[in-house]
Design an enzyme around this catalytic site. Structure first.
Site, PDB file in Angstrom:
ATOM      1  N   LYS A 157       4.489 -11.177   0.698  1.00  0.00           N
ATOM      2  CA  LYS A 157       3.773 -10.012   0.156  1.00  0.00           C
ATOM      3  C   LYS A 157       4.750  -8.843   0.257  1.00  0.00           C
ATOM      4  O   LYS A 157       4.823  -8.161   1.282  1.00  0.00           O
ATOM      5  CB  LYS A 157       2.508  -9.738   0.967  1.00  0.00           C
ATOM      6  CG  LYS A 157       1.406  -9.018   0.228  1.00  0.00           C
ATOM      7  CD  LYS A 157       1.780  -7.671  -0.378  1.00  0.00           C
ATOM      8  CE  LYS A 157       1.672  -6.522   0.609  1.00  0.00           C
ATOM      9  NZ  LYS A 157       2.138  -5.222   0.040  1.00  0.00           N
ATOM     10  N   GLU A 229       8.348  -6.783  13.353  1.00  0.00           N
ATOM     11  CA  GLU A 229       9.618  -6.049  13.382  1.00  0.00           C
ATOM     12  C   GLU A 229       9.285  -4.645  12.927  1.00  0.00           C
ATOM     13  O   GLU A 229       9.086  -4.400  11.740  1.00  0.00           O
ATOM     14  CB  GLU A 229      10.625  -6.675  12.412  1.00  0.00           C
ATOM     15  CG  GLU A 229      10.697  -8.194  12.460  1.00  0.00           C
ATOM     16  CD  GLU A 229      11.593  -8.700  13.570  1.00  0.00           C
ATOM     17  OE1 GLU A 229      12.326  -7.887  14.142  1.00  0.00           O
ATOM     18  OE2 GLU A 229      11.531  -9.904  13.872  1.00  0.00           O
ATOM     19  N   CYS A 263      15.478   0.531   9.726  1.00  0.00           N
ATOM     20  CA  CYS A 263      14.764   0.483  11.007  1.00  0.00           C
ATOM     21  C   CYS A 263      15.693   0.791  12.171  1.00  0.00           C
ATOM     22  O   CYS A 263      15.269   1.377  13.158  1.00  0.00           O
ATOM     23  CB  CYS A 263      14.101  -0.872  11.184  1.00  0.00           C
ATOM     24  SG  CYS A 263      15.229  -2.247  10.978  1.00  0.00           S
ATOM     25  N   GLU A 361       9.650   8.681  14.585  1.00  0.00           N
ATOM     26  CA  GLU A 361      10.591   8.111  13.618  1.00  0.00           C
ATOM     27  C   GLU A 361      10.587   8.963  12.346  1.00  0.00           C
ATOM     28  O   GLU A 361       9.526   9.221  11.772  1.00  0.00           O
ATOM     29  CB  GLU A 361      10.175   6.675  13.287  1.00  0.00           C
ATOM     30  CG  GLU A 361      11.161   5.974  12.366  1.00  0.00           C
ATOM     31  CD  GLU A 361      10.696   4.578  11.952  1.00  0.00           C
ATOM     32  OE1 GLU A 361       9.493   4.411  11.661  1.00  0.00           O
ATOM     33  OE2 GLU A 361      11.525   3.662  11.925  1.00  0.00           O
TER      34      GLU A 361
HETATM   35  P1  NDP Z   1       4.311  -0.247   6.109  1.00  0.00           P
HETATM   36  O1  NDP Z   1       3.993  -0.661   7.477  1.00  0.00           O
HETATM   37  O2  NDP Z   1       3.524   0.806   5.482  1.00  0.00           O
HETATM   38  O3  NDP Z   1       4.256  -1.492   5.087  1.00  0.00           O
HETATM   39  C1  NDP Z   1       4.907  -2.721   5.308  1.00  0.00           C
HETATM   40  C2  NDP Z   1       4.215  -3.808   4.491  1.00  0.00           C
HETATM   41  O4  NDP Z   1       2.884  -4.011   4.977  1.00  0.00           O
HETATM   42  C3  NDP Z   1       4.049  -3.455   3.011  1.00  0.00           C
HETATM   43  O5  NDP Z   1       4.181  -4.630   2.245  1.00  0.00           O
HETATM   44  C4  NDP Z   1       2.615  -2.935   2.961  1.00  0.00           C
HETATM   45  O6  NDP Z   1       2.054  -2.993   1.676  1.00  0.00           O
HETATM   46  C5  NDP Z   1       1.929  -3.904   3.918  1.00  0.00           C
HETATM   47  N1  NDP Z   1       0.668  -3.434   4.487  1.00  0.00           N
HETATM   48  C6  NDP Z   1       0.170  -2.175   4.544  1.00  0.00           C
HETATM   49  N2  NDP Z   1      -1.019  -2.165   5.190  1.00  0.00           N
HETATM   50  C7  NDP Z   1      -1.280  -3.450   5.547  1.00  0.00           C
HETATM   51  C8  NDP Z   1      -2.356  -4.089   6.249  1.00  0.00           C
HETATM   52  N3  NDP Z   1      -3.386  -3.399   6.736  1.00  0.00           N
HETATM   53  N4  NDP Z   1      -2.283  -5.424   6.441  1.00  0.00           N
HETATM   54  C9  NDP Z   1      -1.238  -6.140   5.992  1.00  0.00           C
HETATM   55  N5  NDP Z   1      -0.190  -5.593   5.316  1.00  0.00           N
HETATM   56  C10 NDP Z   1      -0.209  -4.256   5.101  1.00  0.00           C
HETATM   57  O7  NDP Z   1       5.866   0.113   6.173  1.00  0.00           O
HETATM   58  P2  NDP Z   1       6.739   0.795   5.054  1.00  0.00           P
HETATM   59  O8  NDP Z   1       6.705  -0.011   3.818  1.00  0.00           O
HETATM   60  O9  NDP Z   1       6.393   2.230   5.020  1.00  0.00           O
HETATM   61  O10 NDP Z   1       8.222   0.595   5.709  1.00  0.00           O
HETATM   62  C11 NDP Z   1       8.797   1.456   6.600  1.00  0.00           C
HETATM   63  C12 NDP Z   1       8.645   0.983   8.047  1.00  0.00           C
HETATM   64  O11 NDP Z   1       9.190  -0.312   8.231  1.00  0.00           O
HETATM   65  C13 NDP Z   1       9.417   1.871   9.007  1.00  0.00           C
HETATM   66  O12 NDP Z   1       8.621   2.245  10.104  1.00  0.00           O
HETATM   67  C14 NDP Z   1      10.568   0.996   9.480  1.00  0.00           C
HETATM   68  O13 NDP Z   1      11.072   1.341  10.715  1.00  0.00           O
HETATM   69  C15 NDP Z   1       9.982  -0.362   9.419  1.00  0.00           C
HETATM   70  N6  NDP Z   1      11.027  -1.388   9.304  1.00  0.00           N
HETATM   71  C16 NDP Z   1      11.322  -2.179  10.391  1.00  0.00           C
HETATM   72  C17 NDP Z   1      12.354  -3.116  10.329  1.00  0.00           C
HETATM   73  C18 NDP Z   1      12.676  -3.990  11.502  1.00  0.00           C
HETATM   74  O14 NDP Z   1      13.350  -4.984  11.314  1.00  0.00           O
HETATM   75  N7  NDP Z   1      12.241  -3.677  12.706  1.00  0.00           N
HETATM   76  C19 NDP Z   1      13.145  -3.281   9.119  1.00  0.00           C
HETATM   77  C20 NDP Z   1      12.750  -2.414   8.042  1.00  0.00           C
HETATM   78  C21 NDP Z   1      11.710  -1.514   8.153  1.00  0.00           C
HETATM   79  P3  NDP Z   1       2.257  -1.774   0.632  1.00  0.00           P
HETATM   80  O15 NDP Z   1       3.535  -1.081   0.977  1.00  0.00           O
HETATM   81  O16 NDP Z   1       2.326  -2.460  -0.662  1.00  0.00           O
HETATM   82  O17 NDP Z   1       1.095  -0.887   0.834  1.00  0.00           O
END
Ligand code: NDP
Length: 490
Positions: A157, A229, A263, A361
């Site tokens: 997803k 992650e 991240c 962050e």
């Molecule tokens: P989000 O947490 O908003 O979204 C991540 C994914 O989860 C998207 O596909 C999103 O869908 C989906 N999602 C949103 N709500 C739900 C839910 N309730 N249940 C299941 N899935 C859901 O993160 P961002 O896209 O804003 O990404 C940025 C964040 O990711 C930062 O905090 C960053 O630090 C972290 N990150 C961590 C990494 C690591 O390896 N530790 C690597 C890269 C990023 P949609 O976006 O389509 O709404």
């Protein structure tokens, strides 16, 4: 429902996907489950053949891969290349080491010679991968490779903002010989992610901490395993004696590549007082020299942020800090002349620990410098965070290693910044609010398996369970105790 994908740098529509309905999510998982039954029975070498072809294909088709990543994220060509290099590296690593990690492991049995013990690693079944927008190719397919090699099917997803790189990755996997049902995608908002969790056997989530909590609750409700992650507030330490020019250069990469939307990006830098001014000056000069903009050429360093909203959020953080007394040594503003979501790489000083920019962050091209008296203060302040993903330490010789070991993060890098992401033989992940579980290394593939323990005893005599019933006198019991003592000494 159709979802339009736009290049955030130009506003141009670059593609469309269709949001999955509840039925389509369920069907994708059902089909994956059926295909997985055949896939898991193949020897590792057969599964590896597909992934090897995929590795070669992404290198052959690098232009379209880079174009696709760039067009939906607005990032620079070099930042797109970093995604390609890391996916190729992940494939290469697990092709070379996956069979060894997954092989049956013999263990010490209950009674040597007479009994046996081994661990067998079995795929979960269908793995759901929920991924964010910042590295849509790397995260969209990178974590799927060990899951597939371990014998799972995957349903991804991707972020609804950047699904096209995952779509391309899927096409290339299919061209490499993968059954389409073994890696399918369901598109749409977070709601689609929640639905996916309701069907799969394991969830691999990458994203923000707030969403990560919801994912953990949903997975726990079904009692399925998961990994998270999440975000970071990654510190860097620079001590006197460190190579200042190299540290400043390293920080421009560690803090500003991918417009700071990584991240493991460095957001806090603790610099020993004696070298603070000199380091700040060099960093400001190197930061001011970075070239911003969006094009498919190789001469730009930093591209657009993911959206106008996110850029405004980051600019708001900068403004709140400067209003409260912080100063920008470089950058500090938007670049609307380049596009709606460009933010100058920014170096802040005079930042206090009370400002949100020093604790939350930011996920943008902003780094704050803090002077510290010595290494002890640097370590204490680096550890004063609710996050614990990655850290960077710049110091002389063994001092860097000593400090790295005292930092409370899942990874620490010496004299570099983002190196952990390409160090495939060591696990990578967070402690505290930065997550649960690890990618890469042995753990990065074993997380996609259930360990089954198989123990045995000789077929005759009722087995090991019956052995104790053979003790029928005090002398026999004493002899057994004597044997236990001898065994411990041996
Ligand atoms: P989000 O947490 O908003 O979204 C991540 C994914 O989860 C998207 O596909 C999103 O869908 C989906 N999602 C949103 N709500 C739900 C839910 N309730 N249940 C299941 N899935 C859901 O993160 P961002 O896209 O804003 O990404 C940025 C964040 O990711 C930062 O905090 C960053 O630090 C972290 N990150 C961590 C990494 C690591 O390896 N530790 C690597 C890269 C990023 P949609 O976006 O389509 O709404």
């Amino acid at each position: 429902m159709a979802i339009e994908i736009r290049n955030p740098a130009t506003g141009e529509i670059v593609g469309r996907v269709t949001a999955a309905t509840a039925e389509e999510v369920a069907k994708a998982v059902d089909s994956a489950r059926e295909a997985q039954v055949r896939w898991r029975l193949l020897p590792f070498s057969e599964r590896a053949r597909v992934i090897r072809r995929f590795h070669d294909l992404i290198l052959d088709r690098r232009q379209i891969v880079l174009d696709t990543i760039q067009s939906e994220t607005g990032k620079s060509r070099r930042d797109a290349l970093a995604e390609l290099v890391t996916v190729a590296g992940t494939a290469r690593y697990y092709l070379a080491n996956g069979a060894e990690h997954l092989k049956v492991k013999r263990r010490s049995p209950a009674v040597p010679v007479l009994t046996s013990a081994e661990i067998v690693y079995k795929p979960h079944g269908v793995v759901g991968l929920i991924t964010p927008w910042n590295y849509p190719f790397l995260l969209g397919v990178g974590d799927a490779l060990p899951a597939l090699l371990a014998g799972n099917a995957v349903v991804g997803k991707p972020s609804e903002v950047t699904p096209l790189s995952a779509v391309l990755a899927r096409e290339l996997l299919i061209e490499s010989g993968l059954d389409p049902d073994l890696f399918s995608l369901v598109h749409g908002s977070g709601e689609v992610g929640t639905r996916l969790i309701n069907h799969v056997d394991y969830v691999g989530f990458t994203g923000g901490t707030v969403t990560g909590r919801k994912v953990a609750v949903a997975a726990s409700e079904r009692l399925i395993p998961y990994s998270l992650e999440l975000g970071g507030k990654n510190p860097m330490i620079v001590l006197s004696g460190a190579p200042l020019e190299a540290a400043a250069k390293g920080l421009t990469v560690g803090a500003f590549s991918n417009a700071g939307q990584t991240c493991i990006s460095i957001e806090r830098v603790y610099v020993e007082q004696a070298v603070y001014e000199e380091f700040a000056k060099r960093l400001a000069e190197q930061t001011a020299a970075l070239r911003l903009g969006w094009s498919k050429s190789w001469d730009l360093d930093i591209g657009s942020m993911i959206s106008r909203e996110h850029a405004e959020k980051v600019l708001g953080r900068i403004r709140a800090a400067t209003d409260a007394g912080a100063r920008a040594l470089a950058g500090g503003d938007a670049r609307p002349d380049l596009g709606p979501a460009f933010v100058q790489p920014t170096v802040l000083t005079d930042v206090t620990d009370e400002m949100p920019i020093s604790t939350e962050e930011t996920f943008g091209p902003v780094v704050s410098l803090y002077p510290v008296r010595n290494a002890e203060e640097a370590i204490a302040r680096a550890n004063r965070s609710e996050f614990g993903l990655n850290a960077s330490v710049w110091a002389k010789g063994s001092q860097a290693q000593e400090i790295a070991r005292r930092i409370e993060t899942g990874s620490a890098v010496m004299n570099s910044t983002l190196l952990i992401y390409n160090s495939f033989d060591v696990p990578m992940g967070g402690v505290k609010l930065s997550g649960i579980g690890r990618r890469h290394g042995e753990q990065g593939i074993l997380r996609y398996t259930q360990a089954q323990s198989i123990v045995g005893s000789p077929a005759t005599g009722g087995g090991y369970d019956a052995m104790l019933s053979l003790v029928r006198s005090q002398r026999m019991a004493d002899a057994l105790v004597w044997l236990l003592r001898l065994w411990r000494r041996l």
